[in-house]
Motif scaffolding. Structure first.
Motif, PDB file in Angstrom:
ATOM      1  N   ALA A   1      44.633   1.358 101.728  1.00  0.00           N
ATOM      2  CA  ALA A   1      44.340   1.878 102.847  1.00  0.00           C
ATOM      3  C   ALA A   1      43.278   2.312 103.319  1.00  0.00           C
ATOM      4  CB  ALA A   1      45.290   3.118 102.709  1.00  0.00           C
ATOM      5  N   CYS A   2      42.237   2.664 102.310  1.00  0.00           N
ATOM      6  CA  CYS A   2      40.738   2.758 102.654  1.00  0.00           C
ATOM      7  C   CYS A   2      40.126   1.986 103.078  1.00  0.00           C
ATOM      8  CB  CYS A   2      40.242   3.372 101.316  1.00  0.00           C
ATOM      9  SG  CYS A   2      40.847   5.283 100.977  1.00  0.00           S
ATOM     10  N   ASP A   3      40.192   0.642 102.521  1.00  0.00           N
ATOM     11  CA  ASP A   3      39.892  -0.544 103.222  1.00  0.00           C
ATOM     12  C   ASP A   3      40.117  -0.900 104.625  1.00  0.00           C
ATOM     13  OD1 ASP A   3      38.274  -1.250 100.803  1.00  0.00           O
ATOM     14  OD2 ASP A   3      39.931  -2.387  99.921  1.00  0.00           O
ATOM     15  N   GLU A   4      41.421  -0.584 105.045  1.00  0.00           N
ATOM     16  CA  GLU A   4      41.826  -0.834 106.411  1.00  0.00           C
ATOM     17  C   GLU A   4      41.129   0.335 107.136  1.00  0.00           C
ATOM     18  OE1 GLU A   4      46.183  -0.506 105.822  1.00  0.00           O
ATOM     19  OE2 GLU A   4      46.246  -2.478 104.848  1.00  0.00           O
ATOM     20  N   VAL A   5      40.894   1.501 106.673  1.00  0.00           N
ATOM     21  CA  VAL A   5      40.405   2.386 107.410  1.00  0.00           C
ATOM     22  C   VAL A   5      38.920   1.976 107.622  1.00  0.00           C
ATOM     23  CG1 VAL A   5      39.689   5.080 107.641  1.00  0.00           C
ATOM     24  CG2 VAL A   5      41.865   4.441 107.025  1.00  0.00           C
ATOM     25  N   ILE A   6      38.355   1.416 106.749  1.00  0.00           N
ATOM     26  CA  ILE A   6      36.959   1.065 106.911  1.00  0.00           C
ATOM     27  C   ILE A   6      36.699  -0.137 107.855  1.00  0.00           C
ATOM     28  CG2 ILE A   6      34.901  -0.007 105.541  1.00  0.00           C
ATOM     29  CD1 ILE A   6      35.997   1.882 103.101  1.00  0.00           C
ATOM     30  N   GLU A   7      37.616  -0.816 107.906  1.00  0.00           N
ATOM     31  CA  GLU A   7      37.715  -2.021 108.816  1.00  0.00           C
ATOM     32  C   GLU A   7      38.012  -1.693 110.280  1.00  0.00           C
ATOM     33  OE1 GLU A   7      40.200  -4.704 106.752  1.00  0.00           O
ATOM     34  OE2 GLU A   7      39.086  -5.246 105.064  1.00  0.00           O
ATOM     35  N   GLY A   8      38.499  -0.572 110.316  1.00  0.00           N
ATOM     36  CA  GLY A   8      38.999  -0.323 111.734  1.00  0.00           C
ATOM     37  C   GLY A   8      40.221  -0.365 112.067  1.00  0.00           C
ATOM     38  N   GLN A   9      41.137  -0.909 111.198  1.00  0.00           N
ATOM     39  CA  GLN A   9      42.464  -1.203 111.514  1.00  0.00           C
ATOM     40  C   GLN A   9      43.311   0.108 112.147  1.00  0.00           C
ATOM     41  OE1 GLN A   9      44.405  -3.528 108.712  1.00  0.00           O
ATOM     42  NE2 GLN A   9      42.731  -4.443 108.134  1.00  0.00           N
TER      43      GLN A   9
ATOM     44  N   ASP B   1      41.870   3.013 113.545  1.00  0.00           N
ATOM     45  CA  ASP B   1      41.232   3.993 114.628  1.00  0.00           C
ATOM     46  C   ASP B   1      41.742   4.713 115.222  1.00  0.00           C
ATOM     47  OD1 ASP B   1      38.653   2.893 113.307  1.00  0.00           O
ATOM     48  OD2 ASP B   1      37.993   1.654 115.030  1.00  0.00           O
ATOM     49  N   GLY B   2      42.819   4.301 115.786  1.00  0.00           N
ATOM     50  CA  GLY B   2      43.796   5.179 116.932  1.00  0.00           C
ATOM     51  C   GLY B   2      44.570   6.464 116.218  1.00  0.00           C
ATOM     52  N   GLN B   3      44.541   6.411 114.728  1.00  0.00           N
ATOM     53  CA  GLN B   3      45.005   7.475 113.877  1.00  0.00           C
ATOM     54  C   GLN B   3      44.241   8.529 113.626  1.00  0.00           C
ATOM     55  OE1 GLN B   3      48.532   6.882 113.801  1.00  0.00           O
ATOM     56  NE2 GLN B   3      48.364   5.169 114.877  1.00  0.00           N
ATOM     57  N   PHE B   4      43.114   8.627 113.807  1.00  0.00           N
ATOM     58  CA  PHE B   4      42.217   9.461 113.504  1.00  0.00           C
ATOM     59  C   PHE B   4      41.549  10.135 114.931  1.00  0.00           C
ATOM     60  CE2 PHE B   4      42.590   6.845 109.780  1.00  0.00           C
ATOM     61  CZ  PHE B   4      42.501   7.750 108.806  1.00  0.00           C
ATOM     62  N   PRO B   5      42.154  11.061 115.537  1.00  0.00           N
ATOM     63  CA  PRO B   5      41.560  11.923 116.705  1.00  0.00           C
ATOM     64  C   PRO B   5      40.634  12.625 116.214  1.00  0.00           C
ATOM     65  CG  PRO B   5      43.634  12.625 116.127  1.00  0.00           C
ATOM     66  CD  PRO B   5      43.558  11.775 115.012  1.00  0.00           C
ATOM     67  N   MET B   6      39.441  12.634 116.834  1.00  0.00           N
ATOM     68  CA  MET B   6      38.167  13.577 116.552  1.00  0.00           C
ATOM     69  C   MET B   6      38.380  14.800 117.401  1.00  0.00           C
ATOM     70  SD  MET B   6      36.565  11.843 114.514  1.00  0.00           S
ATOM     71  CE  MET B   6      36.695  10.557 113.629  1.00  0.00           C
ATOM     72  N   ASP B   7      37.914  16.117 116.794  1.00  0.00           N
ATOM     73  CA  ASP B   7      37.854  17.174 117.280  1.00  0.00           C
ATOM     74  C   ASP B   7      36.611  17.189 118.075  1.00  0.00           C
ATOM     75  OD1 ASP B   7      39.014  19.071 114.533  1.00  0.00           O
ATOM     76  OD2 ASP B   7      40.352  18.090 116.185  1.00  0.00           O
ATOM     77  N   ILE B   8      36.699  17.966 119.165  1.00  0.00           N
ATOM     78  CA  ILE B   8      35.167  18.176 120.080  1.00  0.00           C
ATOM     79  C   ILE B   8      34.000  18.770 119.107  1.00  0.00           C
ATOM     80  CG2 ILE B   8      34.126  19.559 121.890  1.00  0.00           C
ATOM     81  CD1 ILE B   8      36.812  19.267 123.458  1.00  0.00           C
ATOM     82  N   CYS B   9      34.442  19.821 118.316  1.00  0.00           N
ATOM     83  CA  CYS B   9      33.331  20.289 117.427  1.00  0.00           C
ATOM     84  C   CYS B   9      33.786  20.124 115.797  1.00  0.00           C
ATOM     85  CB  CYS B   9      33.258  21.843 117.663  1.00  0.00           C
ATOM     86  SG  CYS B   9      32.024  22.565 116.816  1.00  0.00           S
ATOM     87  N   ARG B  10      33.390  19.463 115.312  1.00  0.00           N
ATOM     88  CA  ARG B  10      33.440  19.225 113.972  1.00  0.00           C
ATOM     89  C   ARG B  10      32.906  19.932 112.899  1.00  0.00           C
ATOM     90  NH1 ARG B  10      35.603  13.474 112.646  1.00  0.00           N
ATOM     91  NH2 ARG B  10      35.752  14.505 110.795  1.00  0.00           N
ATOM     92  N   ALA B  11      33.069  21.136 112.532  1.00  0.00           N
ATOM     93  CA  ALA B  11      31.965  21.985 111.701  1.00  0.00           C
ATOM     94  C   ALA B  11      33.161  22.655 110.543  1.00  0.00           C
ATOM     95  CB  ALA B  11      31.648  23.037 112.552  1.00  0.00           C
TER      96      ALA B  11
END
Length: 77
Positions: free
Chosen positions: A46-54, A56-66
């Protein structure tokens, strides 16, 4: 990075780094025999798939990541 992405290179690198850090953790825990191959192999895959970008839609980014990084580690908002 997908051509239709609404995020930039830094966000993409963050997703890739997250996959790399998680994979390094899996490999270390397997080497120390704290994690069985039956659990470690699918996590590593699964980590390899995340690294490959498979996923990407499953990781929403917060506006402020702190802070402690909980939102990234737990994939929550």
């Amino acid at each position: 990075m997908p051509g239709n992405a609404l995020w930039g290179a830094q966000t993409q690198r963050t997703d890739e780094a997250l996959g790399q850090v998680k994979k390094a953790s899996v490999l270390a825990n397997r080497e120390l025999e704290w994690l069985s191959s039956s659990h470690g192999h699918p996590i590593s895959q699964a980590c390899d798939e995340v690294i490959e970008g498979q996923h990407d839609g499953q990781f929403p980014m917060d506006i402020c990541r702190a802070g402690s990084g909980t939102s990234a580690g737990m994939n929550s908002r």
